[in-house]
Design an enzyme around this catalytic site. Structure first.
Site: not given
Length: 319
Positions: A73, A77, A206, A222
């Site tokens: 992540r 990002h 995810h 998820w």
């Protein structure tokens, strides 16, 4: 033992082009998978010691496997702020070290990943933060069973927060309407230069991690293997039953057990027919998903990195 899961890394030197080529192998007896050439950090900097850095990242994950999804992540990002039109943003600069980007809502909780990598940075001070963050994601993905992803060094850290991009460049989980959410996803990814197939492949990450209510407002994983990279996310999207969760938080969807969740932006992957066809393909073919994800993730991590862009050909060597 935990050590048996660490990445093994082989190193070769291509003397003709001063390029370093690395091969990472997944845990276990599988054959080595070749990666594309690496580039030197800069003319005056030593070559990035990928072998040792990958081993250090693996050691962190041996002790704290839940950091694997967070490293992914962090790189996503840092890279996903790229704007093709203006040529700003991307992983070059590692601008999330500074305010205001460090405090952007989408980056909540990523200080955990940045702090976890500080000992690695201290051990290898010549590697830029921007290279370290992106390499950590590549190493973590393979550590968690995902594909080998080509990675090249060359990112240079920004000196201050003046290089930070404005808030709002990363995708939101919900835009209030089905049409608005689908359009928002395309607007964000098209701005970077991705197509629908690449969008779905990247969203397949995810399969890792979970949402935290104290960070994003959303809550839950998820799938049931949040530290294993696989195509399970796509299988859950298509094969499970998703209903709107009744709670005080933002709109999200839950399975019949209430243990798994999907965001509105996840549901957009099957609500939109053009996205859905790729979801269906990847749910059936994990090898293809791995191949497409590896290509899209390398592209994501290299967006806007000046040292990694193709050099313009000169005319008779004059310019």
């Amino acid at each position: 033992t935990p050590a048996s899961h660490r990445l093994a890394t082989a190193l070769l030197f291509a003397s003709s082009a001063a390029v370093t080529t690395y091969t990472l192998t997944a845990p276990g007896p599988s054959p080595a998978r070749s990666l594309a050439p690496f580039s030197p950090l800069a003319a005056k900097s030593p070559t990035v010691p990928v072998i040792d850095i990958s081993a250090a990242i693996s050691a962190i994950l041996d002790e704290s496997p839940n950091l694997g999804p967070t490293f992914v992540r962090l790189a996503w990002h840092a890279s996903g702020t790229y704007d093709a039109k203006s040529g700003t943003g991307g992983s070059d600069g590692a601008t999330m070290r500074f305010d205001p980007e460090a405090k952007h809502g989408a980056n909540a909780g990523l200080q955990v990943a940045r702090a976890a990598l500080e000992p690695v940075k201290a051990q290898f001070p010549d590697v830029s933060y921007a290279d370290l963050w992106t390499l950590a994601a590549v190493a973590a993905i393979e550590y968690m069973g995902g594909p080998a992803i080509s990675w090249r060094a060359g990112r240079v850290d920004a000196a201050s927060g003046e290089a930070c991009t404005p808030d709002g460049r990363l995708p939101d989980a919900d835009k209030g309407t089905l049409k608005g959410t689908i359009q928002h996803i395309r607007d964000i990814f098209y701005r970077m230069g991705f197509n629908d197939q690449e969008i779905v492949a990247l969203v397949g990450a995810h399969s890792l991690g979970r949402c935290h209510a104290d960070r994003s407002g959303y809550s839950g994983p998820w799938d049931r293997a949040p530290t294993t990279f696989s195509n399970l996310y796509f299988k859950e999207l298509l094969g499970n039953t998703w209903t709107l969760k009744k709670w005080d938080g933002p709109d999200q969807f839950e399975d019949p057990t209430g243990e798994l969740m999907m965001l509105p932006s996840d549901m957009a992957m099957i609500w939109d027919k053009d996205f859905r066809k790729y979801v269906e393909t990847y749910a059936k073919d994990e090898d293809l998903f791995f191949k497409d994800f590896a290509a899209a993730f390398q592209k994501l991590e290299e967006l806007g990195v000046k040292a990694l862009q193709p050099k313009k050909k000169s005319f008779f060597g004059l310019f």
